[in-house]
Design a protein around this motif. Sequence first.
Motif, PDB file in Angstrom:
ATOM      1  N   SER A 181       0.787  -1.199   0.091  1.00 51.05           N
ATOM      2  CA  SER A 181      -0.060  -0.055  -0.014  1.00 51.05           C
ATOM      3  C   SER A 181       0.888   1.126   0.063  1.00 51.05           C
ATOM      4  O   SER A 181       2.142   1.264   0.200  1.00 51.05           O
ATOM      5  CB  SER A 181      -0.864  -0.061   1.081  1.00 51.05           C
ATOM      6  N   GLY A 232       1.272   3.807   2.216  1.00 50.00           N
ATOM      7  CA  GLY A 232       1.511   4.037   3.467  1.00 50.00           C
ATOM      8  C   GLY A 232       2.929   2.878   3.667  1.00 50.00           C
ATOM      9  O   GLY A 232       3.954   3.313   4.242  1.00 50.00           O
ATOM     10  N   THR A 273       4.512  12.075   4.703  1.00 44.56           N
ATOM     11  CA  THR A 273       3.151  11.325   4.971  1.00 44.56           C
ATOM     12  C   THR A 273       2.369  11.759   4.066  1.00 44.56           C
ATOM     13  O   THR A 273       0.698  11.514   4.419  1.00 44.56           O
ATOM     14  CB  THR A 273       2.844  11.845   6.624  1.00 44.56           C
ATOM     15  N   GLY A 289      -0.560  11.422   1.419  1.00 44.17           N
ATOM     16  CA  GLY A 289      -1.258  10.282   1.081  1.00 44.17           C
ATOM     17  C   GLY A 289      -1.293   9.070   2.180  1.00 44.17           C
ATOM     18  O   GLY A 289      -1.446   7.970   1.848  1.00 44.17           O
ATOM     19  N   VAL A 290      -0.765   9.375   3.230  1.00 43.84           N
ATOM     20  CA  VAL A 290      -0.744   8.237   4.144  1.00 43.84           C
ATOM     21  C   VAL A 290      -1.980   8.309   5.095  1.00 43.84           C
ATOM     22  O   VAL A 290      -2.444   9.339   5.703  1.00 43.84           O
ATOM     23  CB  VAL A 290       0.616   8.342   4.833  1.00 43.84           C
ATOM     24  N   ASP A 291      -2.582   7.302   5.629  1.00 45.13           N
ATOM     25  CA  ASP A 291      -3.975   7.435   6.405  1.00 45.13           C
ATOM     26  C   ASP A 291      -3.520   8.022   7.923  1.00 45.13           C
ATOM     27  O   ASP A 291      -2.171   8.023   8.375  1.00 45.13           O
ATOM     28  CB  ASP A 291      -4.771   6.184   6.648  1.00 45.13           C
ATOM     29  N   ILE A 292      -4.442   8.500   8.625  1.00 48.73           N
ATOM     30  CA  ILE A 292      -4.276   9.231  10.028  1.00 48.73           C
ATOM     31  C   ILE A 292      -3.359   8.369  10.847  1.00 48.73           C
ATOM     32  O   ILE A 292      -2.468   8.808  11.536  1.00 48.73           O
ATOM     33  CB  ILE A 292      -5.376  10.005  10.760  1.00 48.73           C
ATOM     34  N   GLU A 293      -3.894   7.182  11.035  1.00 48.24           N
ATOM     35  CA  GLU A 293      -3.491   6.111  11.857  1.00 48.24           C
ATOM     36  C   GLU A 293      -1.799   5.802  11.632  1.00 48.24           C
ATOM     37  O   GLU A 293      -0.927   5.988  12.723  1.00 48.24           O
ATOM     38  CB  GLU A 293      -4.334   4.736  11.942  1.00 48.24           C
ATOM     39  N   MET A 294      -1.601   5.815  10.468  1.00 46.64           N
ATOM     40  CA  MET A 294      -0.200   5.472   9.995  1.00 46.64           C
ATOM     41  C   MET A 294       0.715   6.621  10.112  1.00 46.64           C
ATOM     42  O   MET A 294       1.796   6.615  10.314  1.00 46.64           O
ATOM     43  CB  MET A 294      -0.155   4.660   8.448  1.00 46.64           C
ATOM     44  N   ARG A 295      -0.003   7.750   9.777  1.00 37.38           N
ATOM     45  CA  ARG A 295       0.817   9.121  10.025  1.00 37.38           C
ATOM     46  C   ARG A 295       1.353   9.375  11.472  1.00 37.38           C
ATOM     47  O   ARG A 295       2.475   9.614  11.704  1.00 37.38           O
ATOM     48  CB  ARG A 295      -0.035   9.901   9.709  1.00 37.38           C
ATOM     49  N   ARG A 296       0.385   8.968  12.305  1.00 38.23           N
ATOM     50  CA  ARG A 296       0.585   9.000  13.779  1.00 38.23           C
ATOM     51  C   ARG A 296       1.725   8.083  14.108  1.00 38.23           C
ATOM     52  O   ARG A 296       2.610   8.570  14.784  1.00 38.23           O
ATOM     53  CB  ARG A 296      -0.589   8.827  14.751  1.00 38.23           C
ATOM     54  N   TYR A 312       1.637  19.395   5.406  1.00 41.60           N
ATOM     55  CA  TYR A 312       0.633  19.603   6.520  1.00 41.60           C
ATOM     56  C   TYR A 312       1.327  20.271   7.631  1.00 41.60           C
ATOM     57  O   TYR A 312       2.542  19.646   8.311  1.00 41.60           O
ATOM     58  CB  TYR A 312       0.388  18.099   7.126  1.00 41.60           C
TER      59      TYR A 312
END
Lengths: 305, 257
Positions: A138, A140, A164, A166-173, A195
């Motif tokens: 994927s 991420g 980050t 195109g990375v979803d919030i959970e993965m970004r965190r 961001y």
Amino acid sequence: MIPALTIENLSKVYSDGFEALKGISLEVQQGDFFALLGPNGAGKSTTIGIICSLVAKSGGRVSVFDADIDKDFPAAKKHLGIVPQEFNFNMFEKGIDIVVNQAGYYGLPPRLALQRAEKYLKELGMWDKRDVPSRMLSGGMKRRLMIARALVHEPRLLILDEPTAGVDIEMRRSMWDFLKRINAEGTTIILTTHYLEEAEALCRHIAIINQGKIVENTSIKHLLRQLHKEVFIFDCVEKLPDTVVIDGFTVRLMDAHTLEIEVEKGQYINQVFSALDTLGIHISSMRNRANRLEEMFVNLVEGTA
Amino acid sequence: MTRQEQYVAFMTIVRKEIKRYMRIWTQTLLPSAITMSLYFVIFGSLIGSRIGEMGGFSYMQFVVPGLIMMAIITNSYSNVVASFFGSKFSHSVEELLVSPTPNYVILMGYVVGGVSRGMLVAVVVTIVSLFFTELHIHSYFVVVLIVVMTATLFSLAGFINAVYANSFDDISIVPTFILTPLIYLGGVFYSMDLLPEFWANVSRLNPLVYVVNAFRYGVLGVSDVSLPFALGMIALFTVVAFAFSMHLLNSGKRLRQ
């Protein structure tokens, strides 16, 4: 202490005549977490490209941990780890091979390369996917694979170009936590990002680049202190009257239960609460209208446009 | 980088290259075996039996060295051009460019990858040829020397093509319109004695004439050109190709912005 990165009067004119960098100067200290911000086409990726040798500079000087890229580029490169904006690995290769090969390009013997690859792929939660061809990962996961690849030779300076995106919030965190940890362990980090929340959450220092020039270079704290006003949104319990007036403040009625109030520098939010209390308005919650840094960024960029 | 680190980087590139062409062996190794088998059947057995002797050998024995050399040239060339252009196209070449690996190590890694495929295919084609004819090697030293030098030269040529290529079409233009005609006109299928004097002299401008004849000398002990001159020409072309490839890497032409 030797700076991690020194840029002096760096310029770049592309073959089509476009002047991407107009003599920028910058210094990033060892151990810093540094953000390089700017709108699209401002010169961020060109700057990174020059530091890592993918773009030839037109003028100026760059040194990484005191190694001048004109005099001893291999020494400078040894200190550098790069995570580019675009995926730049062979899509047919497995993740483990990509990371191990990169270690080999830095002269790490195969056994050590494999140990390091295991270490960083595990830390980034990619070990289970090590034998999957990279094209099957994927977005991420591909980003995390690039971070593992950039860290395998354990560079002292890690540069991430929009890590980050195109990375979803959970993965970004989870990526934020990882970057914070390796920064705490001593790795100097420079990141470019769109961001602004990311820069505010992670970085201690910030440079804003626009149209090939540095328009601001300071600490995040100092930058935020320069804000002249902040806008707060108040969610009210009861239905609001048609007009709400508070002396000295600009108040806007957003809907029947929501107020937007500007608090200028020198004013106190307590004054707003007192006034609302006097008016019999009860507040259930309150938040910033927008990211404070975002407002500052827009002001600075528009100011130089 | 220390010598030891450079060696590690070099071996990493070579291993990656070998792994690449072994992974897709049906596209890299098998086609040469099939194509050369067809050449042996058609030109060697069917047509060759009617032609009779050439240069004092059966026609089949005469064409085998040229066909082996043809496989070495096309495979060493196409390995480097496809691999390096592929890495340029996918931007994975940046993995190498941002690393401290010196340019000459990068070049040698890709070239040795191409040479290894050329030699592997040479072994495969030679084994196939043994089903059709007997081979008595005149000089193993000359055979190995010419194979290594030729594979090196055409690996370098493939590298230059890859640097200049902008699309996958660009990497097939040179093999189709330049390399294949030069190989066919390089004396693979005929002796230059058969040509009128004018065309024989024109043929001497074709570098493939020296490659094919030097290899034929190593295998059969006969050649249309002098061996030292042929070796000298191949060495000269190799040095020029290496110097030009290094210039392309050092200047960053078409690799760096």
